[in-house]
Design a protein around this motif. Structure first.
Motif, mmCIF file in Angstrom:
data_model
loop_
_atom_site.group_PDB
_atom_site.id
_atom_site.type_symbol
_atom_site.label_atom_id
_atom_site.label_comp_id
_atom_site.label_asym_id
_atom_site.label_seq_id
_atom_site.Cartn_x
_atom_site.Cartn_y
_atom_site.Cartn_z
ATOM 1 N N LYS A 47 0.555 -1.329 9.540
ATOM 2 C CA LYS A 47 0.994 -2.718 9.667
ATOM 3 C C LYS A 47 1.119 -3.401 8.305
ATOM 4 O O LYS A 47 1.714 -4.461 8.176
ATOM 5 N N TYR A 48 0.583 -2.774 7.261
ATOM 6 C CA TYR A 48 0.655 -3.337 5.920
ATOM 7 C C TYR A 48 1.790 -2.746 5.088
ATOM 8 O O TYR A 48 1.850 -2.974 3.872
ATOM 9 N N LYS A 49 2.702 -2.006 5.706
ATOM 10 C CA LYS A 49 3.850 -1.438 4.980
ATOM 11 C C LYS A 49 4.588 -2.547 4.250
ATOM 12 O O LYS A 49 4.780 -3.632 4.783
ATOM 13 N N GLY A 50 4.979 -2.230 3.014
ATOM 14 C CA GLY A 50 5.741 -3.172 2.215
ATOM 15 C C GLY A 50 4.903 -4.177 1.448
ATOM 16 O O GLY A 50 5.443 -5.016 0.736
ATOM 17 N N LYS A 51 3.585 -4.105 1.561
ATOM 18 C CA LYS A 51 2.698 -5.015 0.832
ATOM 19 C C LYS A 51 1.733 -4.208 -0.034
ATOM 20 O O LYS A 51 1.371 -3.089 0.314
ATOM 21 N N LYS A 52 1.305 -4.828 -1.115
ATOM 22 C CA LYS A 52 0.197 -4.251 -1.869
ATOM 23 C C LYS A 52 -1.067 -4.536 -1.077
ATOM 24 O O LYS A 52 -1.166 -5.552 -0.389
ATOM 25 N N GLY A 80 1.044 -12.754 2.118
ATOM 26 C CA GLY A 80 2.425 -12.335 2.291
ATOM 27 C C GLY A 80 2.845 -11.266 1.303
ATOM 28 O O GLY A 80 3.754 -10.497 1.579
ATOM 29 N N LYS A 81 2.191 -11.208 0.131
ATOM 30 C CA LYS A 81 2.528 -10.209 -0.878
ATOM 31 C C LYS A 81 1.438 -9.165 -1.030
ATOM 32 O O LYS A 81 1.714 -7.991 -1.219
ATOM 33 N N VAL A 82 0.181 -9.628 -1.002
ATOM 34 C CA VAL A 82 -0.966 -8.742 -1.214
ATOM 35 C C VAL A 82 -1.985 -8.995 -0.104
ATOM 36 O O VAL A 82 -2.323 -10.134 0.179
#
Length: 183
Positions: A47-52, A80-82
């Motif tokens: 579910k955290y794909k695309g985020k650091k 939203g980013k990390v």
């Protein structure tokens, strides 16, 4: 016991390890794991794909426990980013003896923690959780063999689910080496 506590506090100083260039591709990524939240629900880390993602091993009765506030502030500023994911562990000096319910209440009451917290895990040794085995086994993650040396060690995962950095307990979210790692 005091000797063990002091060793833990000073053993890793500001150790930071960065993924070397041209490393062997990892056999797994963060997205291959499912873990239990503090309330016992299964969470698929894909579910955290695309985020650091920053993974912390936490404890409620440690000299580094005030870092909860630092990481909450960082989480709020970077939503939203990390993502920041907390994994309580009782591996170091018995400093996380509470139940999941007690841990959740402590984090909320004392530090206003809203970042995701998960069930207590072993970060090292024979009972090491699968996620921590991946984080600390070079053959699985492609380069790193560092296990947490005390509470509040950090692992940085990139947007592809790959492990990129390991930081020791004393490194905080405003530390220059950490800020460089999450650029």
């Amino acid at each position: 016991m005091l000797g063990t506590l002091l060793t833990g506090l000073f053993a890793d100083k500001n150790e930071a390890v960065t993924r070397p260039e041209n490393t062997v591709p990892a056999k797994q990524t963060l997205y291959d794991f499912k873990v239990k939240s503090l309330d016992g629900k299964e969470v698929d880390l894909s579910k955290y794909k695309g985020k650091k993602v920053i993974i912390l091993n936490t404890a409620s009765k440690c000299g580094f426990t005030p870092q909860y506030a630092d990481w909450e502030k960082f989480y709020e500023a970077n939503k939203g980013k990390v993502e920041v994911l907390g994994f309580p562990s009782n591996d170091f000096g018995g400093q996380e003896p509470g139940s999941e319910e007690e841990i959740g209440a402590f984090c909320q009451k004392n530090y206003g923690v809203t970042f995701p917290m998960f069930s207590k895990v072993a970060t090292k040794g024979a009972e090491q959780a699968p996620l921590y085995k991946w984080l600390s086994t070079k053959d699985l993650n492609g380069w790193n063999d560092k296990v947490p040396t005390w509470n509040f060690c950090k692992y940085v995962i990139n947007e592809k689910g790959e492990l990129t950095h390991f930081f020791a307990s004393k490194v905080k979210p405003d530390s220059p080496e950490f800020l460089e790692a999450i650029k």
